[in-house]
Design a protein around this motif. Sequence first.
Motif, PDB file in Angstrom:
ATOM      1  N   ASP A 385       0.844  -1.192   0.000  1.00 44.77           N
ATOM      2  CA  ASP A 385       0.000   0.000   0.000  1.00 44.77           C
ATOM      3  C   ASP A 385       0.877   1.239   0.000  1.00 44.77           C
ATOM      4  N   GLU A 386       0.846   1.990  -1.096  1.00 46.50           N
ATOM      5  CA  GLU A 386       1.690   3.173  -1.191  1.00 46.50           C
ATOM      6  C   GLU A 386       1.278   4.241  -0.189  1.00 46.50           C
ATOM      7  N   ASP A 387       0.003   4.245   0.181  1.00 44.74           N
ATOM      8  CA  ASP A 387      -0.462   5.298   1.076  1.00 44.74           C
ATOM      9  C   ASP A 387       0.081   5.130   2.487  1.00 44.74           C
ATOM     10  N   LEU A 388       0.676   3.970   2.816  1.00 44.14           N
ATOM     11  CA  LEU A 388       1.240   3.782   4.134  1.00 44.14           C
ATOM     12  C   LEU A 388       2.757   3.944   4.154  1.00 44.14           C
ATOM     13  N   GLU A 389       3.380   3.982   2.974  1.00 48.21           N
ATOM     14  CA  GLU A 389       4.827   4.007   2.923  1.00 48.21           C
ATOM     15  C   GLU A 389       5.413   5.252   3.575  1.00 48.21           C
ATOM     16  N   PHE A 390       4.720   6.374   3.429  1.00 44.72           N
ATOM     17  CA  PHE A 390       5.266   7.620   3.949  1.00 44.72           C
ATOM     18  C   PHE A 390       5.376   7.610   5.470  1.00 44.72           C
ATOM     19  N   LEU A 391       4.663   6.700   6.135  1.00 42.78           N
ATOM     20  CA  LEU A 391       4.705   6.652   7.583  1.00 42.78           C
ATOM     21  C   LEU A 391       5.961   5.954   8.104  1.00 42.78           C
ATOM     22  N   GLN A 392       6.687   5.285   7.246  1.00 40.06           N
ATOM     23  CA  GLN A 392       7.815   4.500   7.687  1.00 40.06           C
ATOM     24  C   GLN A 392       9.069   5.373   7.794  1.00 40.06           C
ATOM     25  N   THR A 393       9.094   6.265   8.762  1.00 38.98           N
ATOM     26  CA  THR A 393      10.239   7.104   9.040  1.00 38.98           C
ATOM     27  C   THR A 393      10.638   6.883  10.482  1.00 38.98           C
ATOM     28  N   ASP A 394      11.663   7.549  10.926  1.00 41.63           N
ATOM     29  CA  ASP A 394      12.123   7.393  12.300  1.00 41.63           C
ATOM     30  C   ASP A 394      11.021   7.776  13.279  1.00 41.63           C
ATOM     31  N   ASN A 395      10.943   7.049  14.356  1.00 37.88           N
ATOM     32  CA  ASN A 395       9.916   7.301  15.368  1.00 37.88           C
ATOM     33  C   ASN A 395      10.352   8.467  16.245  1.00 37.88           C
ATOM     34  N   ASP A 396      10.101   9.668  15.748  1.00 39.31           N
ATOM     35  CA  ASP A 396      10.530  10.881  16.428  1.00 39.31           C
ATOM     36  C   ASP A 396       9.446  11.308  17.415  1.00 39.31           C
ATOM     37  N   LEU A 397       9.675  11.068  18.697  1.00 37.12           N
ATOM     38  CA  LEU A 397       8.653  11.323  19.704  1.00 37.12           C
ATOM     39  C   LEU A 397       8.403  12.797  19.946  1.00 37.12           C
ATOM     40  N   ILE A 398       9.284  13.676  19.452  1.00 37.67           N
ATOM     41  CA  ILE A 398       9.072  15.105  19.680  1.00 37.67           C
ATOM     42  C   ILE A 398       8.487  15.785  18.445  1.00 37.67           C
ATOM     43  N   PHE A 399       7.998  14.989  17.512  1.00 35.10           N
ATOM     44  CA  PHE A 399       7.380  15.552  16.304  1.00 35.10           C
ATOM     45  C   PHE A 399       6.182  16.411  16.694  1.00 35.10           C
ATOM     46  N   ASP A 400       6.104  17.622  16.154  1.00 37.49           N
ATOM     47  CA  ASP A 400       5.003  18.538  16.456  1.00 37.49           C
ATOM     48  C   ASP A 400       3.864  18.293  15.469  1.00 37.49           C
ATOM     49  N   TRP A 401       2.857  17.542  15.921  1.00 40.70           N
ATOM     50  CA  TRP A 401       1.735  17.214  15.053  1.00 40.70           C
ATOM     51  C   TRP A 401       0.867  18.424  14.747  1.00 40.70           C
ATOM     52  N   ASN A 402       0.821  19.392  15.652  1.00 42.92           N
ATOM     53  CA  ASN A 402      -0.035  20.563  15.434  1.00 42.92           C
ATOM     54  C   ASN A 402       0.390  21.369  14.217  1.00 42.92           C
ATOM     55  N   THR A 403       1.672  21.369  13.910  1.00 39.93           N
ATOM     56  CA  THR A 403       2.175  22.160  12.782  1.00 39.93           C
ATOM     57  C   THR A 403       2.973  21.326  11.783  1.00 39.93           C
ATOM     58  N   LEU A 404       2.870  20.004  11.874  1.00 44.33           N
ATOM     59  CA  LEU A 404       3.684  19.122  11.028  1.00 44.33           C
ATOM     60  C   LEU A 404       5.151  19.519  11.128  1.00 44.33           C
ATOM     61  N   ASN A 405       5.597  19.567  12.379  1.00 46.65           N
ATOM     62  CA  ASN A 405       6.991  19.921  12.675  1.00 46.65           C
ATOM     63  C   ASN A 405       7.352  21.308  12.136  1.00 46.65           C
ATOM     64  N   ARG A 406       6.422  22.259  12.391  1.00 44.29           N
ATOM     65  CA  ARG A 406       6.622  23.673  12.087  1.00 44.29           C
ATOM     66  C   ARG A 406       6.597  23.988  10.586  1.00 44.29           C
ATOM     67  N   HIS A 407       6.150  23.048   9.782  1.00 42.34           N
ATOM     68  CA  HIS A 407       6.027  23.322   8.356  1.00 42.34           C
ATOM     69  C   HIS A 407       4.727  24.069   8.022  1.00 42.34           C
ATOM     70  N   VAL A 408       3.672  23.820   8.817  1.00 38.02           N
ATOM     71  CA  VAL A 408       2.364  24.415   8.530  1.00 38.02           C
ATOM     72  C   VAL A 408       1.895  25.184   9.762  1.00 38.02           C
ATOM     73  N   SER A 409       1.706  26.484   9.607  1.00 37.09           N
ATOM     74  CA  SER A 409       1.247  27.315  10.718  1.00 37.09           C
ATOM     75  C   SER A 409       0.578  28.557  10.156  1.00 37.09           C
ATOM     76  N   TYR A 410      -0.133  29.269  11.023  1.00 38.92           N
ATOM     77  CA  TYR A 410      -0.729  30.540  10.606  1.00 38.92           C
ATOM     78  C   TYR A 410       0.346  31.478  10.081  1.00 38.92           C
ATOM     79  N   ALA A 411       1.463  31.573  10.803  1.00 33.61           N
ATOM     80  CA  ALA A 411       2.526  32.513  10.432  1.00 33.61           C
ATOM     81  C   ALA A 411       3.081  32.204   9.043  1.00 33.61           C
ATOM     82  N   ARG A 412       3.293  30.934   8.753  1.00 38.57           N
ATOM     83  CA  ARG A 412       3.852  30.567   7.458  1.00 38.57           C
ATOM     84  C   ARG A 412       2.830  30.793   6.342  1.00 38.57           C
ATOM     85  N   MET A 413       1.565  30.529   6.617  1.00 38.99           N
ATOM     86  CA  MET A 413       0.535  30.798   5.618  1.00 38.99           C
ATOM     87  C   MET A 413       0.397  32.301   5.380  1.00 38.99           C
TER      88      MET A 413
END
Length: 435
Positions: A385-413
Motif C-alpha cells: 500500500d503506497e499510502d502507508l509508505e510515507f509513515l515509515q520514518t524514524d519514530n521521532d517522539l518530539i514531532f510537532d503534530w499541530n504544525t507538522l513539525n513547524r512546516h504548517v502554521s498561521y505565520a507561514r501561511m
Amino acid sequence: MAMVCQLNKLSTEKLGFIPNLDLNKFDHLRHPEQLTFNFKDDPSTLVGATYTFTGSDGRRRRVRITKVLYRAEGIIGRCSIVVEVVCLCEEADCVWHEEGNQKTRVMKISFPSKTRPCEDGLIGEARSKAESSGQRWALNHLPEVIDSITFPYHEHTTVQGRLKKHLKDDYEERVMRVTFLEKLHPLSELTDPREYAQVFYDILQIHQWLYECVGILHRDLSSGNIMYRRIDGKVYGVLNDFDLSSRVRDMDKGPTSNQRTGTRPFMSVDLLSPVWEGGHLYRHDLESLFYIMLCLACRYIAPGVPAAEPRSFSLWFSGTDREIFNDKNTFLLDPFQSLPVQSYFAGFQRWLRKIYDQFRGGYIQRPFFAKNLSTSNEELEESEDEDLEFLQTDNDLIFDWNTLNRHVSYARMRSVMSSFKGKSLQTRWVGNPDH
C-alpha cells in the motif's frame, strides 16, 4: 416494506421533517416518498412554499421561499437546506423590512446532533468578543444571525423520538434548527482575482482570530462556506456556517457527533485516514483552505465557470473516503507534482506552490506510530500500500503534530498570502507571530 408503508401515513411533522412548512399548494409533496424524490431531482420545488414561526422576540412571522441555494444530498447528518426568503409581514415596524421594501434573508434548516454547540451561540460568542475586546474589525468577517429556533423531537409523537427510546445510546439524537441570517455573496460573484486573494487572506485572519482569541475552531472550511460582503465598495471575506464548529476547550472531551466532520473534497489527509487518532487540529482547516484555493484555480476558467473537462482532482468530489485519502497522499508526496492553474487564476500559482511545499515538507517527515495502525509492523513492511509508505520514518517522539513539525502554521501561511502578485493585501489583524 411494512415499516415504509407505515411511515408514508405519517405527517411531515410526525416524520420529523420541517414542522410549520406549508406545502398545501403542493399536494404531491405531502407524500414523504414523493417529497424526497422531488428534492433529489429538483430542490427548487420548494420555491413558493411558506414557513411560519415564532421568533425569539415573540412575534409570529411568515416567510416565503424565493430561491433554493443549497440542499445537502446526504441521508445521515445535518441534511441542511438553505433558501432565500422574504418576510410576508405587513406591519410597518417590522425590522425585516428596509425602507418599506421586503429584504431578502437566508433561512437555513439543518438537523445537527443534539450534543453539538448551536451555530448562533458560537457566532454570538465571537461577535460579543469582537465588541468587548475592541477587535471590531472581526465583525466584518463574521456572519450576522438574525434569529434562530431549535425544535427537539418529542419522545412519543415522532419517529426520531421513538427510535431513540428503542435504540437508546446507539441512536444519535438530533434536533431541527432553523436559522435566519443576513444574505452574503458567494465566491462565484467575484470578478477580480485580487479580490479573491483578499477574501482568502481575510478567511485566514478571521480563522486565526477565532481560534486564538475566542477559542472556536471552525472545522468545516469549504468553497460554499467562504462568502463575502461589500462595505463602501470594498470586499471583506466572511467565514460562514458554524454548524460543525467546536469550542477548543471542549475538543479534548471527545467528539460531539458520531459522524465525520468536514466537506470531503476539502478534508485533510489525516481526517480521511482510517487510522488517524489525533483529533481535529487547526492546521487541518488550513489544509482545507489550500484545497479550496487549489480546486478553484485549477477547475474553473472564470468565476462560476467550470472548465469543460475539470479532470483535476475530480476523484476528490466523487470517490470514497479511502480513494480520496489515497489520491491526496499521492498528490502531497510527489516532489514533481504539477499544479494546473487556469490562466484566469494564474496569480495564485505562487501561493499554491509555496503552500503545497509547506504541506509536503511536513507530511514527508511524519513519524511512524505503530499504535495508530490496524496492521502489525511485520504486516506493514510486507504491504504494498503506497499510502502507508510515507509513515515509515524514524519514530521521532518530539514531532510537532499541530504544525507538522513547524512546516504548517498561521505565520507561514500569512507570509505567503499577505501579498498578491507583488502587492500587499489588507492586513486586518497582526495576529500571534509565533503561531
